[in-house]
Scaffold this active site. Structure first.
Site, PDB file in Angstrom:
ATOM      1  N   ASP A 185       0.753  -1.258   0.000  1.00 19.89           N
ATOM      2  CA  ASP A 185       0.000   0.000   0.000  1.00 19.89           C
ATOM      3  C   ASP A 185       0.785   1.310   0.000  1.00 19.89           C
ATOM      4  O   ASP A 185       0.580   2.144  -0.852  1.00 19.89           O
ATOM      5  CB  ASP A 185      -0.951   0.011   1.201  1.00 19.89           C
ATOM      6  N   GLU A 417       2.055  -9.283  11.496  1.00 17.81           N
ATOM      7  CA  GLU A 417       1.799  -8.854  10.114  1.00 17.81           C
ATOM      8  C   GLU A 417       3.101  -8.439   9.427  1.00 17.81           C
ATOM      9  O   GLU A 417       3.360  -8.776   8.287  1.00 17.81           O
ATOM     10  CB  GLU A 417       0.806  -7.678  10.155  1.00 17.81           C
TER      11      GLU A 417
HETATM   12  C1  9WN Z   1      -5.993  -2.478   2.234  1.00 14.63           C
HETATM   13  C2  9WN Z   1      -5.100  -7.487   4.263  1.00 14.63           C
HETATM   14  C3  9WN Z   1      -4.423  -6.354   3.490  1.00 14.63           C
HETATM   15  C4  9WN Z   1      -3.278  -6.871   2.605  1.00 14.63           C
HETATM   16  C5  9WN Z   1      -2.437  -5.736   2.030  1.00 14.63           C
HETATM   17  C6  9WN Z   1      -2.000  -4.834   3.183  1.00 14.63           C
HETATM   18  C7  9WN Z   1      -3.204  -4.310   3.946  1.00 14.63           C
HETATM   19  C8  9WN Z   1      -5.318  -3.046   3.485  1.00 14.63           C
HETATM   20  C9  9WN Z   1      -5.291  -1.989   4.561  1.00 14.63           C
HETATM   21  O1  9WN Z   1      -3.946  -5.408   4.455  1.00 14.63           O
HETATM   22  O2  9WN Z   1      -3.997  -3.497   3.095  1.00 14.63           O
HETATM   23  O3  9WN Z   1      -6.177  -3.502   1.299  1.00 14.63           O
HETATM   24  O4  9WN Z   1      -6.362  -1.628   5.065  1.00 14.63           O
HETATM   25  O5  9WN Z   1      -4.212  -1.492   4.912  1.00 14.63           O
HETATM   26  O6  9WN Z   1      -1.194  -3.794   2.723  1.00 14.63           O
HETATM   27  O7  9WN Z   1      -1.339  -6.264   1.335  1.00 14.63           O
HETATM   28  O8  9WN Z   1      -3.799  -7.626   1.552  1.00 14.63           O
HETATM   29  O9  9WN Z   1      -4.141  -8.230   4.959  1.00 14.63           O
END
Ligand code: 9WN
Length: 446
Positions: A185, A417
């Site tokens: 992100d 994470e």
């Molecule tokens: C937005 C779920 C997701 C991962 C992504 C990570 C994070 C989300 C957020 O979490 O993104 O999609 O709200 O930050 O960056 O890679 O799929 O684990």
């Protein structure tokens, strides 16, 4: 069946400490199972995420192959009629205020193209064909062949969507229109292109950022970046998530090296799946080669020895060295490109050792941030992809070092994470599914 009665046949060879790690990982996948899918984290991400589903199914294949298939299936039940696989399939049982932007935000899309399930309109990297192949390889029985038969046309449609609707640059690579689509992100690779998205933080209603209520603020993207994310998502949604004329309408369009490398990896996995389901594998291999060639021609920089993000609006490569620029190592690249990538992985910029896997960003950059999300911390999924790339190119010793580094980190700090690249401390969400899932996969490879 509870996790404690899960057969440990795959881990018969593990020593006591690793068996404990295995049980811990299996238990997290058990706890994060929710009806028909795995949530990435109970606290931070209570819905069904796309590329998480792929990584999680690879781990579930070790303990619960039935759930591995179910996870992939329920994700693809949210696939749109145009072939896109949404980056989140929302669970109607989860209260609306548990994630932002949630189903209410996306429900405003006046799109006739959607299934009857609430989803986001964005996508994420297509890791699912690779995952389906890995799950199948683990238990290649008749039921698994049936699952592949169900998934194959859907996986093909997923690829076709990216090829037909996202080749905004016209060269054969898929563009992403939101940082969330990369999965990485707030990577510095988007900073320059995001500079064109001018929006103030007032777009964020007070307390709308649920993530900051359940995770430390300095581990998460800044409000300025989040305001841009919401603006971009709302602007795409308000255009009914249609991809026509994106270059004119949408302010952020980049070609991400890992997104496209994974698209090519998906074609290679589809070639294998095609043979099992009685389809033609040749077109998949041809598409993989074509994507790889454009990646090499368009996103590789001989001066840095790695791949970079291209801003489709300006035609410029981002100067930042990010982990997404190393992931094309998963492809059968020529040796002249593999050697520099491996050198970068071992260089002080990324500095792989047995104690520390590869960080998400260049340690020598001024922007390197040991805490903030994709701007420095170590992520297990990115390292797992690199591990596969190193092995595929015959770097067995280095791959073994990386495997040891990942397992040492998780043993030391838990199934977080992400992890600080200096101290190894676990940050972000604890009990994170893909960290647990990929640990199972690493442990089974003994
Ligand atoms: C937005 C779920 C997701 C991962 C992504 C990570 C994070 C989300 C957020 O979490 O993104 O999609 O709200 O930050 O960056 O890679 O799929 O684990």
């Amino acid at each position: 069946m509870s996790v404690l009665t899960t057969p440990l046949t795959a881990v018969a060879a593990l020593n006591g400490a690793d068996e404990e790690l295995w049980r811990g990982a299996a238990e997290i996948l058990d706890r994060n199972w929710s009806y028909d899918h795995t949530v990435p984290s109970r606290t931070l991400y209570p819905h069904h995420w796309s590329w998480d589903s792929a990584f999680n199914s690879i781990g579930l294949a070790q303990t619960r192959p039935d759930r591995a298939w179910r996870d992939l299936r329920s994700l693809f039940e949210g696939q749109w009629f145009d072939g896109r696989v949404p980056h989140i399939v929302f669970d109607a049982r989860v209260p609306a205020n548990c994630y932002f932007p949630g189903p209410d935000f996306w429900a405003e899309v006046p799109a006739p193209d959607r299934p009857g399930v609430a989803t986001s309109g964005l996508v994420q990297p297509p890791v699912h064909a690779l995952a389906a192949w890995q799950v199948f390889r683990r238990t290649p029985n008749e039921a698994a062949v049936e699952e592949l038969r169900w998934l194959y046309p859907r996986l093909v449609a997923q690829q076709e969507y990216l090829t037909r609707f996202r080749d905004v640059g016209g060269a054969g690579l898929a563009a992403i229109l939101h940082p969330w689509e990369s999965g990485l992100d707030n990577s510095p690779g988007w900073d320059e292109a995001l500079g064109d998205v001018t929006v103030g933080t007032e777009i964020l209603r007070p307390n709308v950022r649920r993530d900051k209520q359940v995770a430390a603020e300095d581990h998460r993207p800044t409000d300025q970046d989040y305001a841009r994310y919401i603006f971009l998502a709302a602007s795409y949604r308000d255009g009914a998530c249609q991809d026509a004329d994106l270059l004119r309408k949408h302010p952020f369009l980049v070609e991400c090296p890992s997104f496209n490398a994974l698209r090519a990896v998906a074609e290679l996995a589809l070639a294998r799946i095609a043979r099992v389901v009685g389809a033609d594998s040749a077109p998949h291999r041809a598409r993989a080669s074509a994507i790889m060639q454009v990646l090499l021609d368009r996103l590789y920089d001989p001066a840095t020895g790695m791949f970079h993000t291209l801003n489709v609006r300006t035609g410029q490569l981002s100067p930042e060295r990010c982990v997404n620029g190393l992931i094309p190592l998963m492809l059968p690249l020529p040796a002249s490109r593999v050697a520099p990538l491996v050198a970068v992985i071992q260089s002080p910029r990324f500095g792989l050792t047995e104690q520390m896997p590869v960080p998400s960003f260049d340690r020598m950059s001024e922007k390197f941030d040991v805490q903030r999300y994709w701007r420095g911390p170590v992520w297990i999924n990115a390292n797992w992809l690199l591990w596969r790339g190193l092995r595929a190119h015959g770097y067995g010793q280095l791959a073994a070092t990386l495997r040891t580094a990942m397992l040492n980190l998780v043993r030391r700090s838990g199934f977080f994470e992400y992890f600080r690249p200096d101290t190894g401390e676990g940050i972000g969400a604890p009990a994170f599914s893909w960290t647990a899932a990929l640990t199972l996969d690493l442990l089974s490879d003994c």
